[in-house]
Every structure is written in C-alpha cells, then in structure tokens.
Design a protein around this motif. Structure first.
Motif, PDB file in Angstrom:
ATOM      1  N   HIS A  23       0.829  -1.205   0.000  1.00 14.26           N
ATOM      2  CA  HIS A  23       0.000   0.000   0.000  1.00 14.26           C
ATOM      3  C   HIS A  23       0.866   1.259   0.000  1.00 14.26           C
ATOM      4  CE1 HIS A  23      -3.240   2.777   1.064  1.00 14.26           C
ATOM      5  NE2 HIS A  23      -2.486   3.208   2.049  1.00 14.26           N
ATOM      6  N   HIS A  24       1.773   1.363   0.949  1.00  8.98           N
ATOM      7  CA  HIS A  24       2.618   2.557   1.045  1.00  8.98           C
ATOM      8  C   HIS A  24       3.646   2.592  -0.079  1.00  8.98           C
ATOM      9  CE1 HIS A  24       1.100   1.721   5.150  1.00  8.98           C
ATOM     10  NE2 HIS A  24       0.911   3.006   5.157  1.00  8.98           N
ATOM     11  N   HIS A  25       4.147   1.425  -0.470  1.00  9.28           N
ATOM     12  CA  HIS A  25       5.104   1.353  -1.578  1.00  9.28           C
ATOM     13  C   HIS A  25       4.488   1.934  -2.843  1.00  9.28           C
ATOM     14  CE1 HIS A  25       6.350  -0.852  -5.252  1.00  9.28           C
ATOM     15  NE2 HIS A  25       7.557  -0.621  -4.796  1.00  9.28           N
ATOM     16  N   ARG A  26       3.246   1.543  -3.131  1.00 12.04           N
ATOM     17  CA  ARG A  26       2.608   2.011  -4.367  1.00 12.04           C
ATOM     18  C   ARG A  26       2.313   3.509  -4.314  1.00 12.04           C
ATOM     19  NH1 ARG A  26       0.606  -3.425  -4.668  1.00 12.04           N
ATOM     20  NH2 ARG A  26      -0.960  -3.076  -3.059  1.00 12.04           N
ATOM     21  N   ARG A  27       1.920   3.994  -3.127  1.00  8.11           N
ATOM     22  CA  ARG A  27       1.651   5.424  -3.014  1.00  8.11           C
ATOM     23  C   ARG A  27       2.935   6.240  -3.222  1.00  8.11           C
ATOM     24  NH1 ARG A  27       0.709   8.803   2.381  1.00  8.11           N
ATOM     25  NH2 ARG A  27       0.396  10.863   1.444  1.00  8.11           N
ATOM     26  N   LEU A  28       4.028   5.822  -2.594  1.00  4.78           N
ATOM     27  CA  LEU A  28       5.288   6.541  -2.757  1.00  4.78           C
ATOM     28  C   LEU A  28       5.783   6.453  -4.197  1.00  4.78           C
ATOM     29  CD1 LEU A  28       7.493   8.110  -1.142  1.00  4.78           C
ATOM     30  CD2 LEU A  28       8.755   5.951  -1.053  1.00  4.78           C
ATOM     31  N   MET A  29       5.636   5.284  -4.820  1.00  2.00           N
ATOM     32  CA  MET A  29       6.043   5.120  -6.215  1.00  2.00           C
ATOM     33  C   MET A  29       5.251   6.075  -7.112  1.00  2.00           C
ATOM     34  SD  MET A  29       7.826   3.367  -8.550  1.00  2.00           S
ATOM     35  CE  MET A  29       8.177   1.661  -8.157  1.00  2.00           C
ATOM     36  N   ARG A  30       3.963   6.177  -6.863  1.00  2.00           N
ATOM     37  CA  ARG A  30       3.123   7.065  -7.672  1.00  2.00           C
ATOM     38  C   ARG A  30       3.531   8.529  -7.488  1.00  2.00           C
ATOM     39  NH1 ARG A  30      -1.178   9.917  -6.087  1.00  2.00           N
ATOM     40  NH2 ARG A  30      -1.387   8.747  -4.135  1.00  2.00           N
TER      41      ARG A  30
ATOM     42  N   GLN B 133      11.145  -0.568  -0.055  1.00  2.00           N
ATOM     43  CA  GLN B 133      10.399  -1.535   0.732  1.00  2.00           C
ATOM     44  C   GLN B 133       9.188  -0.858   1.393  1.00  2.00           C
ATOM     45  OE1 GLN B 133      11.283  -4.675   0.624  1.00  2.00           O
ATOM     46  NE2 GLN B 133      13.179  -4.337  -0.478  1.00  2.00           N
ATOM     47  N   GLU B 134       8.275  -1.676   1.892  1.00  2.00           N
ATOM     48  CA  GLU B 134       7.018  -1.159   2.425  1.00  2.00           C
ATOM     49  C   GLU B 134       7.214  -0.250   3.642  1.00  2.00           C
ATOM     50  OE1 GLU B 134       2.862  -0.634   2.790  1.00  2.00           O
ATOM     51  OE2 GLU B 134       4.189  -1.174   1.146  1.00  2.00           O
ATOM     52  N   ASN B 135       7.985  -0.683   4.640  1.00  2.00           N
ATOM     53  CA  ASN B 135       8.190   0.151   5.825  1.00  2.00           C
ATOM     54  C   ASN B 135       9.011   1.391   5.509  1.00  2.00           C
ATOM     55  OD1 ASN B 135       6.704  -1.403   7.614  1.00  2.00           O
ATOM     56  ND2 ASN B 135       8.429  -2.714   8.131  1.00  2.00           N
TER      57      ASN B 135
END
Length: 423
Positions: free
Chosen positions: A290-297, A304-306
């Motif tokens: 979830h957070h990985h995809r938001r940051l990537m966008r 990594q996720e954390n």
C-alpha cells in the motif's frame, strides 16, 4: 572421441554473456576470475555468485527437471509480484572437456542489499533480531498462501532478508519444493506452517550450538512466535466481520488496519442479514505494498514497504512545515524529493553509498536527526546531521550491497574490527 558440447540456455531474455562462462567445469572448480567476491551461505546445492554484464547472478547446480520446474515457479511468482529472487535461466547440456556430463544449473539474479539469516545474528543488530525476522517470514508466508503458493520447505535458510526501516522484508529464494494452486486448503496452509515452525526451531538451535547468538533465546518460543504472527495476520486479512448500521466507522477502521499492515483493499464484499439489522463485511485484499505504491506514484522511488511508510511520514511533515496540505500532493512530493531526499543522499560520500540502500540511509538519517535534536533541544535541519551520521554511524556498518552470506568466523572478525574502530 568425446561427444560435442551441446549447451542449451532456457531463458525469457537470454544474455549472450552467459555463453562466456566456464560451463565445462564443475561449479566448485570455477576460477576466482569469474566469481563475485561474495561469501556463500548454507545450501544443499553447490552455489556460486558471478559478475556478468554489470550485475551479479547466482548459479546453482541442480537436476534438470527440478531446475526447469523451479525456474517456471519463480517466473510465476514474479508475475504476481510475490517477493522472490528473479529467475534468469536454466543451463543444460553441460559437459566437461573429456565429454563427461555435468549437472545442469539454475541461474537467478542476486538480490542486492539482501542478507541470509545467519549473517544477521551478529553484534550489528538489536537483541530483537529474531522477532523482526520472524515477523518478516510470517508476512512472506501469508502473501504466498494468499496467492495459492504452497512452499513445502519454509525456513530461514530458504529466505533472504532486506532491511526495511528498522524491520526486515523477506524474499523467497528456494522454490524447488513449491507448488502453485488456485487456492490452498486449510490443511495445506497448516502443514506448511508446521514445516516452518519445525525448521525455524531447528535453525535457531543450530545457531545456539554454534555460539552465534549473542544472548540466550528460547528457540521453541521463536518457532511458536511464527505460528502466532502468521495466524494473527491471516485472520486480519481474511476474516469477515458483522457491524450494526450505526457502526460503519468500523469499516474504515478495518481498512486502516489493513493499510497499516501494508496491504491494499481492492473492494469490499458487504451484505446484510435477513432483517437488515447487521452488515457483514469481507475485505478483498489486493496484496502488500500500500505505502510502496503510493510513494512510487508520488515520487518514482521503488523501496520496501516500511521504508515507504517512513518516507511518506517525512513527506507529510514537509507539507505541514511549509503549509502545503491544501495543494496537490504530487507537487509537494516532487519538491520534497528535490529539496529533501535527494540532497540528503548526495551528501553521503559516494564510497559509502553501498553500505545500505538509499531509502534505508534516509530512514537512519531521520532516526539520527531525532536523537541529535533531542540532545540539542531544538529541531536540527538535515544538512546539519548528515556529517555526524556518516562519521558516527554509516562508516562503521558492513557493506550490505556485497554481503550475502558471511560465515561465523568472518562475522566475528568484522565485528571485532568494528568494535575496535568504535571503541
């Protein structure tokens, strides 16, 4: 007369440089000139690491049928975005110069900045290392099971770990005993989990017998911990809940809990009972990230996720500090990347950037800034703390881009050397 060598390479995107490797020699006899200087971990097969076309690959000698099967399984796991090593190809038809057949080989990408579990139980890490590794392994196993993958040999040895903002992210390395189904039965999941519990206990006992553990650890408790963490996570991701009509806020709370665990919710399956007094919710979990995809966008950073969670928190703080909450998030994220993240990473000497991934360096910089701000009793800007972080912390860390499987003696030698430097 010796039979001619009929080397065959099975690969989706074959690298012609593979043909330059000494396939006519058993892997144990490959010369140092082609090998990457990476210490090897424990494996039931002969494994070597090789520099090829500006990257590092892992070559494992294994039977032809098993090699092709594992190659296809790893390709399937890659397509569904499960954390695992990337398959490169299968090499068959190997023969010595005398015409003797040699064992086929499976080739995979080396997972940069990853460490095997034995290398992590050293003086570098906090005493709760076992807990963090078990948490990472539990998340990986749940993700695999959600996709219908039965591992068959779950263990710390068959897993690689990357640092993830103080925690770890786990990656599957060995899939030769695995099998992919549309859906796993409860019995298959339970058996896989029991294999994991027994293997983890055995591996922890092995570390204890080898005097690798810094402090006494209840090995049985560690194994049981994996079961508890797995079951807690599986329940959170898959259990249905009943709500009263006036408790719809609990639906959002459930979604937030799943997001906090790093999982996205693709949709919700909601239904009411016969008289309409209660609502049943079943979340349709997409996958971790979830957070990985938001940051990537927002930034294009692939972390990594954390790490993504920590970087997003800093981005949110940046928006508050400069009163930019009301504007488009993408614009603020671009400025944060340009004015905060990238300058901090560039301030780290080039020769030290291989110590950790950039996102992990930034995470540690945030931690270091917090401690230094506490000492100074004021908020310190990032440019003031980068130098002390480099000198006091980063210089004394092992180079994790190169470390892949240190044996106990090497770990102890490096630890002793670092103790002398720090002391």
């Amino acid at each position: 007369m010796a039979e001619p060598n009929r080397l065959q390479i099975t690969a989706a995107s074959p690298d012609p440089a593979l043909l330059t490797l000494p396939w006519h020699l058993p892997l144990e006899e490959w010369p140092d000139s082609v090998l990457a200087a990476l210490p090897r971990g424990i494996s039931r097969h002969v494994v070597r690491f090789v520099r090829l076309s500006g990257r590092v690959i892992a070559v494992k000698e294994i039977g032809e049928t098993v090699a092709h099967r594992e190659y296809e399984l790893l390709r399937q796991l890659s397509r569904i975005d499960v954390p695992s090593v990337e398959p490169v190809g299968v090499i068959t038809g190997r023969r010595s110069l005398d015409g003797e057949p040699l064992t086929p080989a499976l080739v995979t990408e080396h997972l940069a900045f990853s460490l095997p579990y034995r290398a992590l139980f050293s003086q570098y890490l906090r005493p709760d290392t076992a807990t963090r590794l078990i948490d990472a392994l539990a998340v990986l196993l749940v993700r695999l099971h959600l996709h219908g993958f039965y591992w068959g040999d779950v263990s710390l040895s068959n897993t690689l770990f990357r640092r993830d903002a103080g925690a770890f992210a786990a990656y599957l390395v060995d899939a030769e005993t695995g099998d992919l189904h549309d859906r796993l039965s409860d019995g298959q999941r339970a058996y896989d989990l029991e294999i994991a519990r027994v293997n983890v206990i055995g591996e922890m006992m092995d570390l204890e017998a080898g005097e690798i553990l810094d402090s006494p650890i209840d090995t049985i408790t560690v194994g049981e911990m994996l079961v508890v963490r797995y079951e807690e996570l599986w329940q959170e991701l898959t259990t249905s809940e009943w709500f009263e009509p006036g408790e719809l806020w609990r639906v959002e709370a459930r979604i937030n809990r799943l997001n906090d665990l790093g999982f996205d919710v693709g949709e919700l399956d909601m239904s009411t009972d016969i008289d309409g007094t209660r609502i049943r919710i079943q979340p349709k979990v997409v996958d971790a990230g979830h957070h990985h995809r938001r940051l990537m966008r927002l930034t294009g950073l692939d972390v990594q996720e954390n790490q993504a969670r920590r970087l997003l928190n800093d981005l949110d703080s940046y928006r508050v500090e400069f009163d930019r909450q009301g504007e488009d998030e993408e614009f603020a994220a671009h400025d944060w990347l340009t004015n905060v993240f990238e300058p901090a990473i560039r301030a780290v000497p080039r020769e030290l950037r291989g110590k950790l991934e950039p996102a992990e360096i930034f995470h540690e910089l945030l931690e270091h800034r917090w401690f230094k701000s506490q000492e100074a009793n004021r908020d310190l800007p990032m440019n003031e703390v980068v130098r002390t972080y480099v000198d006091e912390v980063l210089r004394h860390r092992p180079d994790e881009q190169a470390v892949l499987g240190l044996d106990t003696m090497t770990l102890q030698a490096i630890s002793d050397e670092d103790d002398e430097l720090i002391g």
